[in-house]
Design an enzyme around this catalytic site. Structure first.
Site, short mmCIF file in Angstrom:
data_model
loop_
_atom_site.label_atom_id
_atom_site.label_comp_id
_atom_site.label_asym_id
_atom_site.label_seq_id
_atom_site.Cartn_x
_atom_site.Cartn_y
_atom_site.Cartn_z
N HIS A 79 23.90 61.01 -42.06
CA HIS A 79 24.93 60.08 -41.59
C HIS A 79 24.37 58.72 -41.16
CE1 HIS A 79 27.56 58.21 -38.55
NE2 HIS A 79 28.54 58.65 -39.32
N HIS A 131 34.21 68.00 -41.86
CA HIS A 131 33.57 66.69 -41.65
C HIS A 131 32.06 66.87 -41.44
CE1 HIS A 131 32.92 63.01 -38.96
NE2 HIS A 131 33.17 62.55 -40.16
O1 G3P Z 1 34.74 59.70 -43.81
C1 G3P Z 1 35.34 59.81 -42.59
C2 G3P Z 1 34.37 59.64 -41.48
O2 G3P Z 1 33.27 60.45 -41.77
C3 G3P Z 1 33.92 58.23 -41.24
O3 G3P Z 1 33.18 58.11 -40.07
O4 G3P Z 1 31.09 57.80 -38.85
O5 G3P Z 1 31.89 60.08 -39.31
O6 G3P Z 1 30.99 58.73 -41.15
P1 G3P Z 1 31.72 58.72 -39.85
CA CA Z 2 31.38 60.16 -42.94
#
Ligand code: G3P
Ligand code: CA
Length: 240
Positions: free
Chosen positions: A48, A6
């Protein structure tokens, strides 16, 4: 259970940087997730937040910076200095050899706050230039954006994001063109029977660099029983 990094390996390295992606690419994972925003001069960059404040010394919205201005910023990192906000092109340059060997890439379009005009066309064109369509999954919280994307690219896999899996399901049935559900891991509010046959990639809201790891480890077998097929983890390397 298929494991994705992630924002790259974002517990041990600064999130959404080439360093975090490189560490994830060499690990034998299913894939890497990253987030894209767009600059004032229309360049796709990997970051992000809509603002640069949390991860760099700068202040303001990504959309108000040109790429040249963004490139002057530094990503906060104590033991891993020298990282800057990557362009999507730079990320693909780095990851293409790994993707040709099977690594997958989930590109999250961060366009539910600002619906960046032309973002869908730009990312589809870029992925097409590298011939990586089969290795990519697009996702967004914006069903409208995914519908637009599906209109441009009828083949590449799409995952619909929301918090609750029931809301992902609702958007999916609404015709956003997605094949997969991307819910929060603790918001699986439909039974496993209802989810059978669907790819359910759950994201985990863990700690990020430079916070210390929590030491907790998810029970992947229990998550599988809930119908989750894939997980996005900040520290995927712990599970290999
Ligand atoms: O794509 C899954 C996740 O990344 C969504 O939440 O806030 O981490 O982008 P965020
Ligand atoms: Ca994400």
């Amino acid at each position: 259970m298929k494991i994705w990094a992630h924002r790259g390996c974002s517990q041990m390295y600064p999130e959404n940087t080439l360093l975090a992606f490189e560490k994830a690419a060499i690990g034998g994972l299913e894939g890497i997730e990253l987030d894209i925003q767009m600059t004032k001069d229309g360049e796709l960059v990997v970051i992000h937040d809509e603002r640069v404040d949390r991860t760099t010394e700068g202040s303001g919205f990504v959309r108000d910076f040109t790429l040249a201005q963004l490139k002057r910023l530094h990503i906060y990192a104590d033991v891993h200095p020298g990282q800057e906000i990557p362009t999507m092109k730079e990320a693909l340059e780095l990851l293409t050899p790994f993707m040709r060997k099977g690594l997958r890439l989930n590109i999250e379009l961060k366009n539910s706050v600002y619906p960046y005009e032309g973002m869908e066309e730009k990312i589809v064109d870029l992925v097409g230039m590298y011939g990586l369509e089969k290795n990519v999954v697009y996702s967004s919280f914006s069903a409208l954006s995914l519908e637009r994307l599906r209109g441009i690219d009828s083949q590449t896999e799409i995952g619909i994001l929301d918090t609750r899996v029931s809301d992902c399901f609702y958007k999916l049935k609404g015709g956003c063109g997605a094949q997969a559900l991307h819910p929060y891991w603790q918001a699986i509010d439909l039974s496993a029977e209802r989810l059978q046959g669907y790819t359910v990639r759950a994201y985990f809201g863990g700690h990020l660099y430079p916070e210390k790891p929590t030491g907790t480890k998810l029970d992947l077998a229990a998550l599988e029983k809930k119908g989750i097929t894939d997980v996005f983890l900040n520290e995927p390397e712990r599970y290999l």
